[in-house]
Design an enzyme around this catalytic site. Structure first.
Site, PDB file in Angstrom:
ATOM      1  N   GLU A 106       0.957  -1.298  -0.113  1.00 46.22           N
ATOM      2  CA  GLU A 106       0.233  -0.059   0.120  1.00 46.22           C
ATOM      3  C   GLU A 106       0.854   1.321   0.079  1.00 46.22           C
ATOM      4  O   GLU A 106       0.775   2.073   0.780  1.00 46.22           O
ATOM      5  CB  GLU A 106      -0.956  -0.075   1.240  1.00 46.22           C
ATOM      6  CG  GLU A 106      -1.619  -1.496   1.288  1.00 46.22           C
ATOM      7  CD  GLU A 106      -2.577  -1.462   2.567  1.00 46.22           C
ATOM      8  OE1 GLU A 106      -2.353  -0.931   3.538  1.00 46.22           O
ATOM      9  OE2 GLU A 106      -3.787  -1.761   2.147  1.00 46.22           O
ATOM     10  N   CYS A 141     -10.740   0.436   7.451  1.00 44.99           N
ATOM     11  CA  CYS A 141     -10.351   1.515   8.016  1.00 44.99           C
ATOM     12  C   CYS A 141     -10.839   3.104   7.382  1.00 44.99           C
ATOM     13  O   CYS A 141     -11.140   3.911   7.922  1.00 44.99           O
ATOM     14  CB  CYS A 141      -8.607   1.759   7.825  1.00 44.99           C
ATOM     15  SG  CYS A 141      -8.263   1.187   6.312  1.00 44.99           S
TER      16      CYS A 141
HETATM   17  O1  FUB Z   1      -3.071  -0.803   9.091  1.00 46.04           O
HETATM   18  C1  FUB Z   1      -4.268  -0.187   9.434  1.00 46.04           C
HETATM   19  C2  FUB Z   1      -4.900   0.538   8.396  1.00 46.04           C
HETATM   20  O2  FUB Z   1      -5.231  -0.510   7.404  1.00 46.04           O
HETATM   21  C3  FUB Z   1      -3.967   1.076   7.559  1.00 46.04           C
HETATM   22  O3  FUB Z   1      -3.613   2.410   7.852  1.00 46.04           O
HETATM   23  C4  FUB Z   1      -4.469   1.182   6.019  1.00 46.04           C
HETATM   24  O4  FUB Z   1      -3.557   1.376   5.165  1.00 46.04           O
HETATM   25  C5  FUB Z   1      -4.861  -0.178   6.181  1.00 46.04           C
HETATM   26  O5  FUB Z   1      -3.498  -1.080   5.708  1.00 46.04           O
HETATM   27 ZN    ZN Z   2      -8.437   3.157   4.897  1.00 43.91          ZN
END
Ligand code: FUB
Ligand code: ZN
Length: 604
Positions: free
Chosen positions: A290, A390
């Site tokens: 990501e 999230c």
């Molecule tokens: O790891 C917690 C949250 O989930 C991150 O901020 C997002 O990018 C997703 O990976």
């Molecule tokens: Zn998110």
């Protein structure tokens, strides 16, 4: 300069009033219901036992905390017993189950009692940070302080373990968030030690061997561990982590007047927004980690561009603006706001994108490959909840508090950064802004204040504007002298324009994006038929504004599509058919079923 807090700002009409209504009336409840059904709220009771289904996930607390934060902000719009009851119930559970040290984590408390603070990659401090933000929000909105006090105890315990005794297995948070949350806790309580703890984490980040990722899956870039933060020149690794960390760095830089840290923030801002950001304000070019990848690597169909990352970029931009009115920071904030953030939520407020691609061809999602393993393409329809959810509560809290980004003040100047139909209470007066922006660029400002000047932002995209007063233009703001009680009219011309990407963005070579004001447009199959990427838009195209179901006008122009042929390759000719080409705001794509979408179009 200091931004005016949204609690002193009312959004009174236009585009944003409607978006906030949907956020309040639909999104808040829809996200709550999905989180209740998926046991996220129940997990706070800490009753889960080995062998039972629905083991609390390591970052469910952060989902609930962001929901509480968003719901707390909504209380600004008036008493809301339903939301208050949910918050109070969650707070009851958090307080009841916090251990004797003040520690709370619904995953570790029921699964790994003896492993607190032993796995840097397992989000304990990230969850703690979101709980602290929620507690600050609830306290600020209601004056109720039991949650805040509990989170202060938790922060004190973190200080003891990490800074005083140094007894944790790692030194700094794996997923940043706590750094910015501690600064908020400091501002809410006046307790300087929380700022000091935040500064401690920022100072130590990237310096410790025990901060290398503990499950072997990630390299040192993932959590921004490859160097001390003051040395950073580029943004690397996981985007949300990088940007939350930059928010914390900016907060600490401001509090301590730390020029080195600020310089690192500026370098990273320039690197992201000059070389690694989509035209939508989305960031993150790959789903692998990501993450940020290389300068100018901005693939459209496989864009990761997580909603949370666009929100985090907006949060970071808002902080950078507080170091001095520079229009470029507000420009980036606006870009993310109207495009890569709003695309994360459906028009009806019920469903969400995690990734926000700039191009969709549904056939690719199901395409055959020679193995059963599929390549990853972003989903083509928003969904109500994700396993990793999230983004939905992040949208909730962000939209509920979007008034944070409109206005700022320093000793002698009142600043207008973003245009929304709204009213603000100033320390020494009032401000009212009447506008349909971004439906059009006419803005009427009435203010009563002892400030000597008003600075109105002239967006970077705006080539021609009028003010009904003499002004001096500096760094993207027009400065006007105030007389005590003033009425100022601004007219930002907003013709439809074609934008091209830097030639190093190979993916967009030969293509243009269509924009009107801050809003990026896209073409969908449902309006324009198949093979959207083959359609060219006229270079000198005339665009008509059409009514649309998406709060802002759609655009209509002439498009050129190659004639249908059965052959795979044909001699090139001018064999195009003219078609009416309809474009809609990018944020509204995928609201009418699964269909092709393209943002970067060929130019004829
Ligand atoms: O790891 C917690 C949250 O989930 C991150 O901020 C997002 O990018 C997703 O990976
Ligand atoms: Zn998110």
């Amino acid at each position: 300069m200091k931004n005016i807090d949204f609690s002193d700002v009312n959004i009174t009409g236009g585009f944003w009033k409607k978006r906030q209504e949907v956020n309040r009336e639909v999104t808040a409840h829809a996200v709550y219901e999905r989180f209740r059904e998926t046991h996220r709220f129940a997990a706070l009771a800490c009753t889960w036992k080995e062998g039972e289904p629905d083991m609390p996930h390591i970052f469910w607390d952060s989902d609930v905390a962001k929901w509480i934060e968003g719901a707390a902000y909504i209380l600004k719009d008036g008493e809301n017993q339903a939301l208050t009851d949910i918050i109070e119930d969650a707070v009851d559970k958090i307080l009841k189950n916090s251990d004797e040290n003040g520690y709370f984590n619904s995953h570790f408390l029921v699964t790994r009692q003896n492993e607190h603070f032993t796995h840097r990659g397992q989000h304990e401090l990230y969850c703690a940070g979101h709980l602290m933000e929620a507690a600050v929000a609830y306290y600020n909105m209601t004056g109720r302080d039991r949650f805040l006090k509990a989170m202060c105890r938790y922060a004190d315990y973190i200080e003891k373990v990490f800074k005083i005794e140094k007894s944790a297995a790692f030194t700094t948070p794996g997923h940043p968030e706590l750094e910015l949350a501690l600064m908020r806790l400091y501002r809410a309580t006046g307790e300087k030690r929380y700022a000091e703890l935040s500064k401690y984490f920022i100072d130590e980040h990237g310096k410790h061997e025990n901060d290398r990722e503990d499950d072997g899956l990630f390299n040192e870039y993932y959590n921004q561990d490859e160097m001390p933060l003051r040395d950073r020149k580029t943004a690397e690794g996981h985007c949300v982590r990088a940007l939350y960390l930059l928010c914390g760095m900016a907060d600490v830089a401001k509090e301590y007047g730390d020029g080195e840290l600020l310089a690192a923030c500026r370098r990273c801002f320039d690197n992201i927004t000059g070389k690694r950001m989509y035209i939508t304000g989305g960031v993150g070019s790959t789903c692998v980690g990501e993450a940020f990848t290389l300068d100018y690597d901005l693939p459209n169909r496989t864009a990761y561009a997580e909603t949370c990352a666009a929100i985090a970029l907006a949060l970071f931009s808002g902080r950078m603006l507080e170091f001095g009115a520079e229009g470029r920071y507000a420009d980036v904030l606006e870009r993310a706001l109207y495009n890569g953030i709003l695309s994360g939520v459906s028009m009806d407020g019920r469903s969400f994108f995690y990734e926000n691609p700039l191009e969709v061809d549904p056939a690719f999602n199901d395409r055959n490959t020679s193995t059963v393993q599929k390549e990853h393409f972003p989903i083509t329809q928003r969904v109500e909840v994700f396993d990793c959810s999230c983004c939905p509560p992040n949208i909730l809290r962000f939209l509920a508090s979007v008034g944070n980004f409109l206005y700022g003040v320093d000793e002698d100047t009142l600043y207008i950064h973003q245009y929304m139909d709204s009213e603000a209470v100033l320390e020494d007066g009032t401000l009212a802004v009447r506008t349909a922006y971004p439906a059009d660029g006419k803005i009427l400002i009435s203010c009563r204040t002892a400030k000597a000047r008003l600075a109105v932002r002239i967006p970077g995209w705006c080539e021609s504007f009028r003010l009904n007063r003499p002004y001096e233009l500096k760094n993207g703001y027009a400065y006007v002298t105030l007389t005590g009680e003033d009425e100022i009219e601004v007219d930002l011309e907003m013709p439809v324009r074609l934008v091209r990407a830097n030639r190093r963005v190979h993916e967009d070579a030969g293509r243009v994006a269509v924009m009107r004001g801050p809003v990026v447009y896209c073409a969908e199959g449902v309006d324009n038929g198949p093979d959207i990427r083959s359609i060219a838009v006229a270079g000198d195209g005339q665009f008509a504004l059409l009514d649309s179901e998406f709060l802002l006008p759609a655009l209509r122009t002439v498009g050129y599509r190659p004639k249908e042929t059965e052959e795979l390759y044909v001699k090139d000719s001018d064999d195009y058919e003219e078609i009416p080409l309809t474009l809609i705001p990018y944020y509204a794509f995928a609201n009418r079923g699964t269909t092709e979408m393209a943002l970067w179009l060929l130019k004829k």
